[in-house]
Design an enzyme around this catalytic site. Structure first.
Site, PDB file in Angstrom:
ATOM      1  N   GLY A 172     -21.521 -14.463   2.754  1.00 17.42           N
ATOM      2  CA  GLY A 172     -21.152 -13.106   3.159  1.00 17.42           C
ATOM      3  C   GLY A 172     -22.175 -12.136   2.600  1.00 17.42           C
ATOM      4  CB  VAL A 202     -20.599 -12.824  -2.086  1.00 19.14           C
ATOM      5  CG1 VAL A 202     -20.683 -11.396  -1.588  1.00 19.14           C
ATOM      6  CG2 VAL A 202     -19.242 -13.419  -1.736  1.00 19.14           C
ATOM      7  CE  LYS A 203     -28.636 -10.733   1.467  1.00 16.36           C
ATOM      8  NZ  LYS A 203     -29.933 -11.090   2.055  1.00 16.36           N
ATOM      9  CB  THR A 204     -23.661  -7.923  -3.815  1.00 19.69           C
ATOM     10  OG1 THR A 204     -23.329  -6.555  -3.913  1.00 19.69           O
ATOM     11  CG2 THR A 204     -24.026  -8.426  -5.203  1.00 19.69           C
ATOM     12  CG  ASP A 251     -31.252 -13.853   0.334  1.00 21.43           C
ATOM     13  OD1 ASP A 251     -32.281 -14.516   0.551  1.00 21.43           O
ATOM     14  OD2 ASP A 251     -30.499 -13.451   1.237  1.00 21.43           O
TER      15      ASP A 251
END
Ligand code: 5RP
Length: 293
Positions: A172, A202-204, A251
């Protein structure tokens, strides 16, 4: 059929040795099925439980971004230093060598370009095609607080259902609209929603204040996006702080492929992520590699 002639009739069952059961060093991931875990082990280095994902999917809504005009020329030489590549299926099929044998995270949402309201995305890849491409995960953009928040969350939950059916992790990707505050309160909300609704990880974005609370409140691994290009020392410092405060990796795109020396930069980032190298040392390492020509 195996030849049984001369077979030795003796067996060692190692009765004093309990069977080893190696857990995946990723938080919240040990109830997953073997195929899902095996794919995650192709994204996160099993020795460190961390990853350097090289993000080059920007073209899916931005077109030929600076540094990505010719991915065959600028990105393929960097693949050897990444744990994982994040890209679109168009780039994967047209440009990435099939001999690349690390995990690929496939961009699986899209629709609007930068000329339109970008939160109005749809699922853009069928799970069958993701399996055909042998990828390690699919990625979906989630616009919490955005105009098409519910649509994007629904894209995510549909991909999670399809991913669970076939053992495909879903990343996500929390997207922050220009008008929204990029703070820990927002990131806690967005990342926790992704995890609660089934994302595997999850990427934030990194936030200066209280990022540790974002990582702590998210029950699955978190990786940070690099964001816009900064001086190399600042990007290395951001990566270091995120890792020390609980991120399981980066990322990173523009801070690598728009660097003066992309190969040196990705190697320096990798040492920060996997070896806890402090930013000053990592920057010196970057400079040494950059100047060694
Ligand atoms: C594009 C993305 C990118 O993968 C993500 O933003 C990482 O790239 P960068 O480090 O350049 O921000 O999700 O929408």
């Amino acid at each position: 059929m195996a030849d049984t002639d001369g077979n030795i009739d003796s067996h060692d069952y190692y009765l004093d040795t309990p069977q080893t059961d190696t857990p995946l060093p990723l938080k919240g991931c040990n109830s997953l099925d073997w195929g899902m875990k095996n794919r995650l082990a192709n994204i996160f280095d099993p020795k460190t439980g961390r990853t350097v994902m090289l993000a080059v999917d920007h073209g899916y809504f931005m077109g030929p971004t600076t540094g990505l005009e010719r991915i065959d020329v600028t990105i393929n030489p960097l693949l050897q230093y990444a744990n994982t590549l994040m890209c679109t299926r168009g780039i994967l099929r047209s440009t990435i060598p099939p001999t690349f044998n690390k995990g690929v995270v496939l961009r699986a949402s899209g629709g609007p370009s930068i000329l339109k309201e970008i939160s109005d995305e749809r699922i853009a890849v069928d799970m069958e095609d993701a399996l055909r491409l042998n990828v390690a995960a699919v990625a979906v953009q989630v616009f919490i607080g955005g105009e098409f928040e519910t649509t994007s969350v629904h894209n995510m939950t549909r991909l999670v259902d399809a991913g669970n059916r076939y053992g495909m992790p879903v990343l996500g990707v929390t997207a922050v609209g220009k008008q929204m505050a990029r703070d820990a309160k927002y990131m806690r909300l967005a990342t926790r929603m992704c995890a609660e609704l089934g994302c595997t990880y999850v990427k934030t974005y990194y936030v200066e204040k209280d990022f540790d609370t974002v990582a702590a409140a998210c029950p699955v691994p978190i990786v940070i996006a690099g964001g816009k290009k900064q001086p190399e020392i600042d990007a290395l410092t951001m990566a270091y702080n995120a890792i020390q405060q609980g991120a399981a990796g980066v990322d990173m795109g523009r801070n690598i492929f728009q660097s003066d020396a992309p190969a040196a930069m990705i190697q320096a980032v990798s040492r920060v992520v996997h070896e806890d190298m402090v930013p000053k040392e990592a920057f010196e390492y970057y400079e040494t590699l950059k100047n060694a020509k």
